[in-house]
Scaffold this active site. Sequence first.
Site, PDB file in Angstrom:
ATOM      1  CG  ASN A   1      54.982  30.932   0.727  1.00 62.37           C
ATOM      2  OD1 ASN A   1      55.546  29.689   1.327  1.00 62.37           O
ATOM      3  ND2 ASN A   1      54.134  30.681   0.073  1.00 62.37           N
TER       4      ASN A   1
ATOM      5  CD  GLU B   1      47.370  33.850   0.371  1.00 59.54           C
ATOM      6  OE1 GLU B   1      48.659  33.127   0.119  1.00 59.54           O
ATOM      7  OE2 GLU B   1      46.345  33.072   0.675  1.00 59.54           O
TER       8      GLU B   1
ATOM      9  CB  SER C   1      52.937  41.513  -5.779  1.00 59.34           C
ATOM     10  OG  SER C   1      52.148  40.091  -5.941  1.00 59.34           O
TER      11      SER C   1
ATOM     12  N   GLY D   1      51.405  36.616  -7.560  1.00 58.96           N
ATOM     13  CA  GLY D   1      52.211  36.381  -8.823  1.00 58.96           C
ATOM     14  C   GLY D   1      51.907  36.296 -10.128  1.00 58.96           C
TER      15      GLY D   1
ATOM     16  CG  HIS E   1      49.783  30.409   0.153  1.00 56.61           C
ATOM     17  ND1 HIS E   1      49.128  30.514  -0.785  1.00 56.61           N
ATOM     18  CD2 HIS E   1      50.560  31.222   0.126  1.00 56.61           C
ATOM     19  CE1 HIS E   1      50.382  31.092  -0.915  1.00 56.61           C
ATOM     20  NE2 HIS E   1      50.858  31.837  -0.729  1.00 56.61           N
TER      21      HIS E   1
ATOM     22  CD  GLU F   1      50.660  29.931  -4.130  1.00 59.01           C
ATOM     23  OE1 GLU F   1      51.140  30.802  -5.053  1.00 59.01           O
ATOM     24  OE2 GLU F   1      51.408  28.978  -3.745  1.00 59.01           O
TER      25      GLU F   1
ATOM     26  CE  LYS G   1      54.361  31.892  -2.801  1.00 60.28           C
ATOM     27  NZ  LYS G   1      53.142  32.702  -4.046  1.00 60.28           N
TER      28      LYS G   1
END
Length: 250
Positions: free
Chosen positions: A9, A166, A212, A172, A96, A98, A11
């Site tokens: 991904n 996730e 990660s 991140g 996702h 985010e 992003k």
Amino acid sequence: MRRKIVVGNWKMNKTVAESTELASAVVAALGSDCSACEAGIAPTYPALDSVGRTIKGGEVLLVAQNCHYEDDGAFTGEVSTGMLNALGCSYVIIGHSERRQYFGETDATVNLRIKKVLAAGMKAILCVGETLEERESGAFEAVVSTQVTGGLQGVVDISDIVIAYEPVWAIGTGRTASSEQAQEVHKIIRNKVAELYGAPAADAVRIQYGGSVKPSNAAELFAMPDIDGGLIGGAALKAEDFAAIVKAAC
């Protein structure tokens, strides 16, 4: 045996030219010795066409980062499944963390998008996961189970769905759930799928880990019995790192 799947991904990173260059580098780094694992890359919307042309005819699949749940209309800034289908996308990432955190995605809107992706003949990657607060309070099992149930509401056949776990606290941040922590939640997800769809469907569904993942920890994570690959963020922006992760799943 479930075939592992690793998706990068990208992003909101890379221009169209940079994305095309990275896609070429990924294809070169992977070579032809990893057919045992399904691999895909998800560039930004502007780069989908160029990247799609670059990887066309090869083993690497084109993946979209999101889609809208309507076919067309006055939805400024959105992209429909028809548009993605026309570009040759195989998968669409839905829900996702985010998207949930910054753009107001809910289990209900995630569910609408999942259904739209399936109706368009593509496959969906349903993302679920808990925040640090939810992890530390012990609510993670309930949170993840609710997201799975909500995202799949009314979906009869899940054979074209991949679930990505996730842990939001490990995205991140450089922090990574231990392989045992990741396996624990993957097993919870598989048990919830069994409750909703039965044991055969639960045994068949692939569940990725998306927190990660790096070349240094990929093999250990992918060796867990319920971890079927990864949804890769930062490491996917380096062709050699992404290829190393894919190869760890082969």
